[in-house]
Design an enzyme around this catalytic site. Sequence first.
Site, PDB file in Angstrom:
ATOM      1  N   SER A 301       0.825  -1.204   0.000  1.00 47.41           N
ATOM      2  CA  SER A 301       0.000   0.000   0.000  1.00 47.41           C
ATOM      3  C   SER A 301       0.857   1.251   0.000  1.00 47.41           C
ATOM      4  O   SER A 301       2.066   1.208  -0.165  1.00 47.41           O
ATOM      5  CB  SER A 301      -0.906  -0.003   1.229  1.00 47.41           C
ATOM      6  N   ASP A 308       6.822   8.397   5.948  1.00 50.23           N
ATOM      7  CA  ASP A 308       7.915   9.286   5.562  1.00 50.23           C
ATOM      8  C   ASP A 308       7.628  10.743   5.904  1.00 50.23           C
ATOM      9  O   ASP A 308       8.538  11.512   6.232  1.00 50.23           O
ATOM     10  CB  ASP A 308       8.178   9.166   4.052  1.00 50.23           C
ATOM     11  N   LYS A 322       6.502  -4.451  -2.524  1.00 48.48           N
ATOM     12  CA  LYS A 322       6.200  -4.216  -3.934  1.00 48.48           C
ATOM     13  C   LYS A 322       6.291  -2.719  -4.184  1.00 48.48           C
ATOM     14  O   LYS A 322       5.436  -1.956  -3.752  1.00 48.48           O
ATOM     15  CB  LYS A 322       4.804  -4.720  -4.287  1.00 48.48           C
TER      16      LYS A 322
END
Length: 409
Positions: A301, A308, A322
């Site tokens: 997701s 961050d 991914k």
Amino acid sequence: MFKKSGNALLLAVGIVIGLSLGLAHGVMADKPAALGADIPWQDAHMLAAVLERVKHDYVNPVDDHQLLQAAIRGMVASLDPYSAYLDGDEYDEVKISSSGRYTGVGIELSIEDEQVVVIAPFDGSPAALAGIRSGDIIVTIDGIPVNTNTLADTIARMRGEEGTPIKIGIMREGNAEPMLFTLKRSRVELHSVRSEMLESGYAYVRISQFSETTGDDLNAALKDLRKHNGAPLKGLVLDMRDNPGGVLEAAVAVADTFLDSGVIVTAKGRTPDSKFEMDATPGDALNGAPIIVLVNGGSASAADALKDQHRAKLMGRTTFGKGSVQTIIPLSDDRAVKLTTSLYYTPSGVSINHRGIAPDIELERDPKPPATPVNPDALLLQRDSDVKRALQELKVSPSARPGAVKTTA
């Protein structure tokens, strides 16, 4: 994530040119001559030779069309785990997942302990109206046992023409015999967002995947939660466990919902369209109230942007890793090719591809099952220890923007 957008040599030439023209039509229609200019003809000749031997020597007769389809599928699948050639049914499934609309019975399913388990029926769906519940185990469809190795077969059998009947056999805790439900398929809105209040001031939102409706569904859920609470929320548990990804723009919209500014995602690829940056727009739906994002090894997701930007803490297990973007490229005959076209980077410029995101707060990887079975009708905090732990963390987490929480709903 994916974005919306006679002799052996002669036989080999025909195959390669045909493949090249098909791709040219869907990808680079303005430069058909460029495709195939550097084709290794010796390999093409070998492909033709193998096809001939298979047709001539294989124990059973084989169809030319099936062989060529398999060759195309294998070529694309060899690129990476996410690129794929999509036949008509597979392409339709992608369109359903991204649009959030289909004809069926309206159940979210999973496979647990080699059983097909109902996660939840969708509100207003045939399944919900018939009384199918979370935790029910599906054992038969129209009298035929379900495939417990993959959900794809079960999902396909539940879908069909609107108004057609379907009989679903279910085992439910406390019942010695299967229960039989007869439903009629109907149009289903596949909402990827579920929400509820955990306790006064603290809410829970589950995002199962990112579809075209996810951004709007999230805003509607937050509005309802604030109304139910009668005041601004003090904190949110955002559940993205086992979220496999989906439409990139929808994932960006989710992150943007809680961010006032800054980069959400940067992508880099070979073509101009595969290079882009998406930034947050002003406005934070929670006005700085703390967020705990639940993640695990099945999460693919956009939680990295919230981490961050120091907008949320991640809790759980390291995510799937991914970090690529797939583009769906339509072909002829209602088929398509899904190609990885970009790698995406977090706001800090880090690629998570094959690495994943480590949570700020790591939870036990394989929690022990409860000593006694959990009642599926019990409150979420009683059924899910991860959610309970996240709520505890919320209560001691400072606001992302101290003093920013407003006093009016």
